[in-house]
Enzyme design. Sequence first.
Site, PDB file in Angstrom:
ATOM      1  N   HIS A 186      -0.794   0.985   3.803  1.00 39.34           N
ATOM      2  CA  HIS A 186      -1.739   0.084   4.469  1.00 39.34           C
ATOM      3  C   HIS A 186      -1.010  -1.088   5.116  1.00 39.34           C
ATOM      4  O   HIS A 186       0.133  -1.388   4.794  1.00 39.34           O
ATOM      5  CB  HIS A 186      -2.828  -0.440   3.520  1.00 39.34           C
ATOM      6  CG  HIS A 186      -2.320  -1.229   2.345  1.00 39.34           C
ATOM      7  ND1 HIS A 186      -1.992  -0.658   1.144  1.00 39.34           N
ATOM      8  CD2 HIS A 186      -2.097  -2.556   2.193  1.00 39.34           C
ATOM      9  CE1 HIS A 186      -1.592  -1.592   0.301  1.00 39.34           C
ATOM     10  NE2 HIS A 186      -1.633  -2.762   0.907  1.00 39.34           N
ATOM     11  N   GLU A 230       5.231  -4.412   0.410  1.00 38.63           N
ATOM     12  CA  GLU A 230       4.691  -3.933  -0.851  1.00 38.63           C
ATOM     13  C   GLU A 230       5.106  -2.472  -0.977  1.00 38.63           C
ATOM     14  O   GLU A 230       5.047  -1.716   0.008  1.00 38.63           O
ATOM     15  CB  GLU A 230       3.156  -4.048  -0.836  1.00 38.63           C
ATOM     16  CG  GLU A 230       2.491  -3.546  -2.106  1.00 38.63           C
ATOM     17  CD  GLU A 230       0.958  -3.675  -2.062  1.00 38.63           C
ATOM     18  OE1 GLU A 230       0.392  -3.806  -0.953  1.00 38.63           O
ATOM     19  OE2 GLU A 230       0.336  -3.629  -3.131  1.00 38.63           O
TER      20      GLU A 230
HETATM   21 CO    CO Z   1      -1.371  -4.449  -0.237  1.00 39.00          CO
END
Ligand code: CO
Length: 136
Positions: A7, A130
């Site tokens: 994402h 991330e």
């Molecule tokens: Co995230």
Amino acid sequence: MIGRLNHVAIAVPDLEAGAAVYRNVLGASVGPALEQPEHGVTVVFVDLPNTKIELLHPLGDASPIARFLERNPSGGIHHICYEVDDILFARDRLLAAGARVLGDGEPRTGAHGSPVLFLHPKDFNGTLLELEEVTS
Ligand code: CO
């Protein structure tokens, strides 16, 4: 080592307005606002055919994105998330390469219930990364 883009997270000062842009202007499939108090954010997931967009808005006093929005009042890309098969292997390889893992270096449970780690933006071209362990 890294796999798919899981994402892109975008911090927004107004969650309804941000969601409306994706729903009405861009014509995307936009989910409801979900409070995630353990992460200090309210999230709207936008499903795209090949990845997701996460619209993040601060929740509570100690939100990790509150300072980001102070510096970027109209919002902006906060982080991007890559999938890895084995997060501990990935962490150890990154540490050996001199990259900085944020926090205490131990994976936490992320927004999707999977182990995640964050990596220092200064080590990755100014982008907060991330890593999420996705076993398929
Ligand atoms: Co995230």
